[in-house]
Design an enzyme around this catalytic site. Structure first.
Site, PDB file in Angstrom:
ATOM      1  N   LYS A 173       0.841  -1.206   0.000  1.00  0.00           N
ATOM      2  CA  LYS A 173       0.000   0.000   0.000  1.00  0.00           C
ATOM      3  C   LYS A 173       0.874   1.254   0.000  1.00  0.00           C
ATOM      4  O   LYS A 173       1.843   1.340   0.749  1.00  0.00           O
ATOM      5  CB  LYS A 173      -0.905  -0.024   1.230  1.00  0.00           C
ATOM      6  N   THR A 207      -7.267   8.812   9.397  1.00  0.00           N
ATOM      7  CA  THR A 207      -6.869   7.599   8.669  1.00  0.00           C
ATOM      8  C   THR A 207      -6.678   6.417   9.620  1.00  0.00           C
ATOM      9  O   THR A 207      -6.050   5.427   9.267  1.00  0.00           O
ATOM     10  CB  THR A 207      -5.546   7.844   7.916  1.00  0.00           C
ATOM     11  N   GLY A 209      -7.182   3.088  11.173  1.00  0.00           N
ATOM     12  CA  GLY A 209      -7.850   1.856  10.754  1.00  0.00           C
ATOM     13  C   GLY A 209      -7.946   1.657   9.254  1.00  0.00           C
ATOM     14  O   GLY A 209      -8.642   0.750   8.788  1.00  0.00           O
ATOM     15  N   THR A 210      -7.225   2.475   8.493  1.00  0.00           N
ATOM     16  CA  THR A 210      -7.311   2.323   7.027  1.00  0.00           C
ATOM     17  C   THR A 210      -6.790   0.949   6.582  1.00  0.00           C
ATOM     18  O   THR A 210      -7.379   0.316   5.703  1.00  0.00           O
ATOM     19  CB  THR A 210      -6.514   3.414   6.290  1.00  0.00           C
ATOM     20  N   GLY A 211      -5.690   0.508   7.205  1.00  0.00           N
ATOM     21  CA  GLY A 211      -5.105  -0.786   6.808  1.00  0.00           C
ATOM     22  C   GLY A 211      -6.054  -1.932   7.111  1.00  0.00           C
ATOM     23  O   GLY A 211      -6.266  -2.833   6.280  1.00  0.00           O
ATOM     24  N   CYS A 212      -6.644  -1.908   8.310  1.00  0.00           N
ATOM     25  CA  CYS A 212      -7.594  -2.963   8.714  1.00  0.00           C
ATOM     26  C   CYS A 212      -8.776  -2.994   7.751  1.00  0.00           C
ATOM     27  O   CYS A 212      -9.210  -4.050   7.289  1.00  0.00           O
ATOM     28  CB  CYS A 212      -8.143  -2.695  10.116  1.00  0.00           C
TER      29      CYS A 212
HETATM   30  O1  PXL Z   1      -4.585  -0.255  12.252  1.00  0.00           O
HETATM   31  C1  PXL Z   1      -3.871  -1.207  12.938  1.00  0.00           C
HETATM   32  C2  PXL Z   1      -4.580  -1.732  14.133  1.00  0.00           C
HETATM   33  C3  PXL Z   1      -4.923  -3.064  14.161  1.00  0.00           C
HETATM   34  N1  PXL Z   1      -5.531  -3.632  15.230  1.00  0.00           N
HETATM   35  C4  PXL Z   1      -5.834  -2.907  16.304  1.00  0.00           C
HETATM   36  C5  PXL Z   1      -5.533  -1.575  16.335  1.00  0.00           C
HETATM   37  C6  PXL Z   1      -4.894  -0.954  15.229  1.00  0.00           C
HETATM   38  C7  PXL Z   1      -4.570   0.464  15.255  1.00  0.00           C
HETATM   39  O2  PXL Z   1      -4.775   1.148  16.193  1.00  0.00           O
HETATM   40  O3  PXL Z   1      -5.855  -0.872  17.407  1.00  0.00           O
HETATM   41  C8  PXL Z   1      -6.503  -3.582  17.444  1.00  0.00           C
END
Ligand code: PXL
Length: 278
Positions: A173, A207, A209-212
């Site tokens: 990404k 942004t 949590g964008t990756g999740c």
């Molecule tokens: O975005 C990565 C991520 C993954 N999992 C948890 C998170 C975060 C970012 O804060 O809290 C539980």
């Protein structure tokens, strides 16, 4: 029949990332979401205040409970925290032959570590070899490969390195890139496909949590039966809509808007991701 996805990840009680982001995204895409919790974080948009990992037996029991009762169509992993957790998760997933999206979560937006350094090798040796798609950002790809990534040539070299670790495909990404003006991600597969998918850059602090969310959308599209390349392009459009229609919640890095994609599709707006041959 309804499609079912499972996320194996940490809890973000502020709702923008982690298991909460994954389940919201699955729901938005019409896929039934199940989960196995690996860790609990206490956090808000300003940062992570505390982390507690879940006992290994409980993690294994959650995964087993789902697999013994539901026909799961795709799995995603997020925050795994330790090498012991990675080993338990890999043990369970090795028995399955369904699409597996590995989001190699390492560091939260505010800088907190969500994966201990001792766990990097386990991630590379236990999980990447069974991955359908791995979705690192640039800093994560640098850690996984030991390479410095500054341009397209570096990104492609890193992608090949990650494929050599055994993954079927990889999306690197481009959100951290400074060499291009847009948000440009590379998809590369061991089967020989390669393209970049580009959406316009959005200048926002929201942004978290964008990756999740991106990886969860990818998992949902794979659960629905899309091929890897199509699922990546659709997931890119999902995350673009989520960032573009931000919610302005909290005083720090706020969450994205998980329902924006569905609203856009209802309004019959076209997807914006542009695919560029690599
Ligand atoms: O975005 C990565 C991520 C993954 N999992 C948890 C998170 C975060 C970012 O804060 O809290 C539980």
């Amino acid at each position: 029949m309804v499609q079912i996805a499972m996320t194996i990840a940490g809890s973000d009680n502020s709702g923008g990332a982690g298991i909460q982001a994954d389940l919201k995204t699955f729901q938005e895409l019409g896929v039934f979401g199940t989960s196995a919790l690996t860790a609990v974080t206490a956090q808000n948009t300003q940062g992570v205040h505390a982390i507690q990992s879940i006992d290994l037996e409980i993690i294994a029991a959650q995964i087993e409970a789902i697999f013994t009762d539901f026909p799961v169509h795709a799995v995603k992993t997020g925050m795994l925290f330790s090498s012991d957790i990675i080993k338990v998760v890999a043990e369970q997933l090795k028995k399955q032959e369904i699409p597996l999206v590995i989001d190699p979560v390492m560091i939260a937006k505010g800088g907190a570590s969500l994966l201990q350094e001792e766990a990097i090798e386990a991630l590379k040796n236990e999980l990447l070899p069974i991955a359908t798609v791995v979705t690192p950002n640039i800093p994560e790809a640098e850690v996984l490969t030991g390479l410095r990534i500054q341009n397209n040539a570096d990104i492609e070299k890193a992608a090949k390195h990650i494929l050599a670790l055994g993954a079927q495909s990889v999306v690197i990404k481009g959100g951290h890139r400074v060499d291009v003006p847009d948000a440009e991600d590379l998809f590369m597969s061991a089967a020989g496909e390669k393209f970049y998918v580009r959406t316009p850059w959005i200048d926002t602090k929201d942004t978290h949590g964008t990756g999740c969310t991106y990886a969860a959308a990818l998992t949902a599209f794979l659960a629905e039966g899309k091929n890897q390349a199509d699922a990546v392009v659709s997931a890119k459009n999902f995350i673009h809509a989520a960032i573009e229609n931000g919610l302005d919640i909290g005083s720090g890095h706020g969450p994205t808007n998980h329902w924006a994609y569905k609203q856009q599709m209802k309004a019959e707006k076209h997807e914006k991701g542009v695919v560029i041959d690599g």
